[in-house]
Design a protein around this motif. Structure first.
Motif, short mmCIF file in Angstrom:
data_model
loop_
_atom_site.label_atom_id
_atom_site.label_comp_id
_atom_site.label_asym_id
_atom_site.label_seq_id
_atom_site.Cartn_x
_atom_site.Cartn_y
_atom_site.Cartn_z
N SER A 298 0.83 -1.21 0.00
CA SER A 298 0.00 0.00 0.00
C SER A 298 0.87 1.26 0.00
O SER A 298 0.52 2.26 -0.60
CB SER A 298 -0.96 -0.01 1.19
OG SER A 298 -0.24 0.14 2.38
N GLY A 302 0.70 3.84 -2.92
CA GLY A 302 0.42 5.20 -2.50
C GLY A 302 1.37 6.20 -3.14
O GLY A 302 0.98 7.28 -3.57
N SER A 306 -0.51 6.64 -7.02
CA SER A 306 -1.58 7.28 -6.27
C SER A 306 -2.67 7.76 -7.22
O SER A 306 -2.42 8.38 -8.23
CB SER A 306 -1.04 8.47 -5.45
OG SER A 306 -0.50 9.41 -6.31
#
Lengths: 355, 269, 293
Positions: A298, A302, A306
Motif C-alpha cells: 500500500s 500510495g 496514487s
C-alpha cells in the motif's frame, strides 16, 4: 570467516543438544533478544508497536502452533483460528469469573482449554488421514465460530459475542500501553518458542516427524501413533490458544468470534507455507512477510500509483500476489523462507570459499 | 495341513522356538496371499524365507509384526500365543524389522532416525524433555551413547548428521538396519536387505547380519532372493510358493528338495 | 408427515446443487489426484464472467460460449503453470497450491469484473408449485434436471470416448498410463477444462439462486462434506453424497436447529461427514487402498 564452525567441538552430548550449537548463533540470538527487549521499546513508536510488531509476534506464535501440527507431525489443519478463538474466549472468562487469577495464569488456562478442544477434534486422526482429516478441523472451525456467537454466556452476553481485553496487570504493573503490550507479547512468545524448540528436538519431536514421514514404519518401531498425534493436536492447540488470547487482548483489544474465521486459519497456513514447514524460524519469517507485505504494497501504490489504483483493486492485487507467491514457493522452495536463510548461512560458513 | 510334518525340523539348536506360526492364512478381498503356513524359528538362528516373487514372503513378515492381520492361525512369540500381532505390541516384545522399499523417515538425519528406534527405551515424559528437567538430560545422553554404538557398528559415522532422503540407496538400507538394531530387538525381520546391491555391498551387508546374530544373539528372519547369500548365511530355510510352504529345513535339505527345485526351475507349472 | 416429506424433498433438491460442485472436484481428483480447493473460485470466475458479459449486452449463448472458452484457457494455464511444475509432489503440496490458486482466481475475477453483487435471471421462475401434494421449487427441479443431463453426458463421455478411456487409465495407474503412451498433460488439461465447464453450470445455477457474488466461491466448503461421504473418486458418490447432505441438513435445520439456537447449517454437514468417516474411512463409494510395505 566470521561465521565459522572451526574449533567449536561438542565434547559432550549435551553440547550437541543446545538450542543453538554454534557460538555465533548464541551471540546473535542474545543480541537480538537484548535489542528486542531493551532497544526497541526506546526506538519504536506506537504505530510500530500496535500495527506491526505485536501482530507479527502473535502471528509468529500462531504459525508455530500450526507448524508443530502440520510441519512437524504432518497433520493438515484448517482449524487454527478456532483454537485461537477458544484460547481467547477461555482466557476472557477465566479473568472475568475467577477473581484474583493472575493474567498469565488465565492465558495458560485458556491455552489448556484450547488444547482440550484441539485434542477432541484430533481424535479422528487415527482413523482418517490426509484430506479426510480436513473435515475434522473444518468442523472445529465452523462449530467453534457458531458456538461463541450463539451462546452469549461466553462473551458475558455482549452484543454479537464481542469480548474486550481485561486490564493487563501483572504483579501490579500495567501493561496496557503500546510498549507494555509489546513487551508482554514478546515475553510470552520468546518463552513458548524456546520450549517448542526444545520439544521438536526431543523424543516427541522425532516421533512427530517419524509419523509425518512414514506412519507405518513409525508404528512398527513402537511409536504409539494415536498418542503422538493427539499430543501434536493438544500442544498445537495450546500454543494457538495462547496466540488467540494475545491476538484478542494485546493486539486488538476487542474481538468477536468472526475475527477468528476461516480466513484467519488460511492466513496462518500461509505463514507456515511461506516461512517454512518444519522450521521454528520459518514462523517468524512467514509472519513478518504476511504482516509487512500489505503495508509495503500500500505504501508503494500510495507513492507510485496514487489515484490510479483504488483500495478495492489494491486488495484484489494483494490477493493475486499472495496466491502467486504461495504457488511459487511450493514449486521453487517448498521449505520456504527458512530454507533460503539456511542456504545463506551455509554460504556464510564457507565464505570466502565457494564450498 | 500337508506342510505340517516338517514343523519341528527347525529345533536344531535344541531350545524352545522363539517364534512359532501355526496355520496362518491371509487374503485380501478374497485373493489368497498366504495359505496355512506353519513353521518355527529357533532362538539365535538365522532363518531365510525364500521363494519366487508373489509367494507371500513379505505378507508373512507383515503378519509376524502385525502390519497385516491374518484371518486364520496363531502366532506364538516367546511363549505368548496370539491370534493377531499388533505393530506396537510386536515392537514392545522386541520384534524389529526393515522393509523391502526402504521405510526410513526421509526428512530426518541419520542420527535422528537411529534415535527413533530407541523410543521404547524412554522413561522420561515429554514435558520433562521439553523443559530438560528430571530424568530427561541423563537419558538423552544414554540414548545418544547407544545410538552412536549402533552407528559405529554399521560404519555410518560420516553420515551421522546427513538427511536420510539424500543418501544413496545402499547406505539407506544400512541406516534402516541401524534403526532396527537401536531397539535391541530379540527378533529381527529383514525384508530383502540386499536387494539392488552389488556383490561387494551384499558381502558387506551379509557380514553385518552375521555379526549382529553372533555378537548380540539376535534371532534373524530374512527374505532374500540371492540363493548364494542364503546358503552362506542361513541356518534354516523356508521355501514359499504361491502362498504355500513347499520346503522347510537346513540349507542342504532344501537344496535337495524336489518340490523346491521344481518351483525354482518352473517344471511344475 | 406431509411437512416432513416437503422438507425432505426440498433438501434433496438442494443437495443436487451441492453435487454439481462436487462433481467438478471428483473429475479433477480422479484424473490428477489433486484435491482442488480452487473449484469454488472457478465457479465464481465462470459465473462472474458470464453475468458481466450478459450485462454488457452480449447475447446469452454467446456469453456462454465465451465463458466456456475462458474456462478452457484457464484450465490450460493451470496445467502449464501449476500442475506441470508440481508433478510427483505429495498430494498435500498440490492441495496447498490450489489454495493459492483460489486466491489468484478470486482476485483476478474481482479485479476484472468488480466486487458488486450481480443478479442473474435464467428465465426460470423460482416459485413453488404443488406436485403430488408437496410444495416444490420449480427452480430446484430445473437444477436437478440439469444435473441429471450433466451426469449422463459425463458418464457417456468417459465410458464411450477415447479420451474417457485414457482418463480412466490415468486414474487407475498414472505410471502405467504414461508407459503406454497416454499424454498425462493433455488429459489433465481436458479434465480441468471439463471441470471448468461443470463449474460454469454450477455457477449459473447458484448465481441465479444467490446472486453472483464473492460468496459463490465458498460453496466449495459445502462440497467438501459431500465428497467425504460419497468418496473422492465416484461421480455417483458425489450425487448420493449431495443428496444425503442436502436432505439431512434441511431436516436438522428444521428439527434440531430450534433446540440449539439455529444457524447450524455451517457445521452440521461436517459433523455428519465426520460420523460417516468414523464408520467408513474412505466414504461410501471410495475404495480403501491396501497399504503395501
Amino acid at each position: 570467516m566470521i561465521y565459522t564452525e572451526a574449533g567449536q567441538f561438542s565434547i559432550r552430548y549435551s553440547h550437541d543438544r543446545r538450542i543453538f550449537r554454534l557460538r555465533q548463533d548464541r551471540i546473535g540470538i542474545t543480541a537480538l533478544l537484548l535489542f528486542a527487549f531493551a532497544a526497541v521499546p526506546l526506538l519504536g513508536n506506537d504505530y510500530w508497536f500496535s500495527a506491526i510488531l505485536i501482530p507479527l509476534l502473535v502471528l509468529s506464535l500462531a504459525g508455530l502452533g500450526l507448524n508443530l501440527l502440520t510441519g512437524y507431525a504432518g497433520q493438515l489443519s484448517l482449524g487454527s483460528a478456532a483454537f485461537m478463538a477458544v484460547g481467547a474466549f477461555a482466557t476472557y472468562n477465566f479473568q472475568l469469573r475467577v477473581p484474583g487469577l493472575p493474567l498469565l495464569a488465565s492465558m495458560a488456562l485458556g491455552g489448556v482449554m484450547a488444547a482440550g478442544v484441539a485434542l477432541l477434534f484430533g481424535l479422528p486422526s487415527l482413523r482418517i488421514k490426509g484430506f479426510y482429516l480436513l473435515v475434522s478441523t473444518l468442523a472445529a472451525q465452523f462449530f467453534v465460530e457458531w458456538f461463541f456467537t450463539k451462546f452469549g454466556w461466553f462473551s458475558n452476553n455482549s452484543a454479537s459475542g464481542v469480548i474486550s481485553a481485561p486490564p493487563l496487570l501483572i504483579l501490579g504493573h500495567d501493561f496496557s500501553n503500546p510498549v507494555g503490550r509489546y513487551l508482554l507479547t514478546l515475553a510470552v512468545v520468546v518463552v513458548v518458542t524456546a520450549l517448542a524448540r526444545n520439544l521438536v528436538k526431543s523424543e516427541l519431536g522425532r516421533n512427530w516427524m517419524a509419523v509425518r514421514d512414514m506412519d507405518t514404519a513409525a508404528a512398527v518401531i513402537g511409536i504409539p501413533l494415536l498418542r503422538t498425534k493427539l499430543l501434536a493436536f493438544a500442544i498445537s492447540g495450546f500454543i494457538l490458544g495462547v496466540a488467540g488470547a494475545l491476538w484478542a487482548f494485546t493486539y486488538l483489544g476487542t474481538v468477536e468470534p468472526h475475527g477468528f474465521d476461516l480466513a484467519r486459519s488460511f492466513q496462518i497456513l500461509f505463514i507456515i507455507i511461506i516461512g517454512g514447514m518444519g522450521s521454528i524460524l520459518g514462523n517468524f519469517l512467514g509472519a513478518a512477510f504476511i504482516v509487512l507485505f500489505p503495508v509495503l504494497l500500500s505504501q508503494l501504490s500510495g507513492s507510485l500509483l496514487s489515484g490510479v489504483i483504488d483500495a478495492g483493486q489494491l486488495e484484489n492485487l494483494q490477493k493475486i500476489i499472495f496466491g502467486v507467491l504461495i504457488i511459487a514457493f511450493l514449486i521453487k522452495e517448498p521449505d520456504g523462507l527458512a530454507r533460503l536463510w539456511q542456504i545463506a548461512r551455509e554460504r556464510a560458513r564457507v565464505w570466502p570459499l565457494r564450498y | 495341513m500337508s506342510a505340517s510334518p516338517h514343523i519341528s525340523n527347525s529345533n536344531s539348536k535344541g531350545s524352545a522356538p522363539l517364534l512359532r506360526l501355526e496355520h496362518i492364512s491371509l487374503s485380501f478381498k478374497g485373493v489368497k496371499a498366504v495359505t496355512d503356513i506353519s513353521f518355527d524359528v529357533a532362538e539365535g538362528a538365522i532363518t531365510a524365507l525364500i521363494g519366487p516373487n508373489g509367494a507371500g514372503k513379505s505378507s508373512l513378515l507383515n503378519v509376524i509384526n502385525g502390519v497385516y492381520q491374518a484371518q486364520h492361525g496363531s502366532i506364538t512369540f516367546d511363549g505368548e500365543v496370539r491370534r493377531h500381532m499388533h505393530p506396537h505390541h510386536a515392537a514392545v516384545r522386541g520384534i524389529a524389522r526393515t522393509f523391502q522399499n526402504i521405510a526410513l523417515f526421509k526428512g530426518m538425519s541419520v542420527l535422528d532416525n537411529v534415535l527413533t528406534g530407541r523410543n521404547l527405551k524412554r522413561r522420561s515424559s515429554w514435558l520433562e524433555q521439553a523443559l530438560r528437567i528430571g530424568r530427561a538430560p541423563g537419558e538423552d545422553d544414554a540414548q545418544r551413547r547407544h545410538a552412536e554404538k549402533v552407528i559405529e557398528f554399521l560404519h555410518i559415522q560420516p553420515w551421522r548428521n546427513s538427511v536420510v532422503g539424500k543418501l544413496p540407496y545402499g547406505l539407506q538400507k544400512r541406516v534402516e538396519l541401524a534403526r532396527a538394531l537401536a531397539a535391541e530387538p530379540r527378533l529381527l525381520l529383514l525384508d530383502e536387505p540386499m536387494a539392488g546391491m552389488n556383490a561387494e555391498e551384499k558381502q558387506e551387508m551379509s557380514s553385518f547380519i552375521a555379526d549382529v546374530n553372533r555378537e548380540f544373539g539376535t534371532t534373524v528372519v530374512l527374505i532374500e532372493h540371492d540363493i548364494g547369500v542364503v546358503m552362506q548365511l542361513a541356518d534354516h530355510v523356508i521355501v514359499l510358493d504361491y502362498g504355500k510352504k513347499i520346503g522347510d529345513g537346513t540349507p542342504d535339505d532344501v537344496r535337495n528338495n524336489p518340490d523346491v527345485i521344481a518351483a525354482y526351475l518352473g517344471t511344475r507349472h | 408427515m406431509g411437512f416432513f416429506l416437503e422438507v425432505l424433498a426440498g433438501g434433496l433438491l438442494a443437495g443436487v446443487m451441492y453435487s454439481l460442485v462436487a462433481i467438478g472436484f471428483v473429475l479433477i481428483y480422479k484424473a490428477s489426484g489433486v484435491f482442488n480447493f480452487a473449484q469454488g473460485a472457478m465457479v465464481l470466475f465462470a459465473a462472474l464472467t458470464f453475468v458481466s458479459l450478459l450485462e454488457r449486452g452480449v447475447p446469452f449463448w454467446l456469453s456462454f460460449v465465451i465463458t466456456l472458452l475462458a474456462m478452457v484457457a484457464l484450465a490450460l494455464l493451470i496445467e502449464r503453470a501449476v500442475l506441470r511444475p508440481l508433478v510427483n509432489r505429495p498430494p498435500i503440496t498440490l492441495f496447498m497450491a490450489t489454495l493459492g490458486l483460489s486466491y489468484v482466481i478470486e482476485g483476478a475475477a474481482q479485479a476484472l469484473w468488480g466486487a458488486q453483487v450481480h443478479g442473474l435471471d435464467l428465465g426460470i421462475k423460482d416459485e413453488p408449485f404443488e406436485f403430488a401434494g408437496l410444495l416444490l421449487s420449480q427452480f430446484d427441479l430445473f437444477a436437478a434436471a440439469t444435473a441429471a443431463v450433466l451426469v449422463t453426458t459425463l458418464s457417456l463421455l468417459f465410458s464411450k470416448t477415447r479420451i474417457g478411456l485414457s482418463l480412466r487409465a490415468v486414474a487407475d495407474d498414472p505410471l502405467a498410463a504414461l508407459a503406454i503412451g497416454i499424454r498425462l498433460q493433455r488429459i489433465w488439461a481436458v479434465v480441468w477444462a471439463v471441470a471448468g465447464f461443470v463449474g460454469l453450470v454450477a455457477g449459473l445455477l447458484w448465481g441465479a439462486r444467490l446472486g453472483v457474488q464473492f460468496s459463490l466461491s465458498l460453496i466449495v466448503l459445502k462440497a467438501l462434506p459431500v465428497l467425504i461421504i460419497g468418496g473422492f473418486t465416484s461421480i455417483g458418490g458425489a450425487i448420493v453424497g449431495g443428496l444425503i447432505i442436502g436432505a439431512s441438513e434441511k431436516l436438522a435445520e428444521v428439527y434440531i436447529g430450534p433446540l440449539i439456537g439455529g444457524g447450524i447449517e455451517n457445521w452440521f454437514p461436517y459433523v455428519l461427514a465426520l460420523l460417516f468417516l468414523l464408520v467408513r474411512p474412505a466414504g461410501l463409494f471410495g475404495e480403501r487402498a491396501i497399504e503395501r510395505v
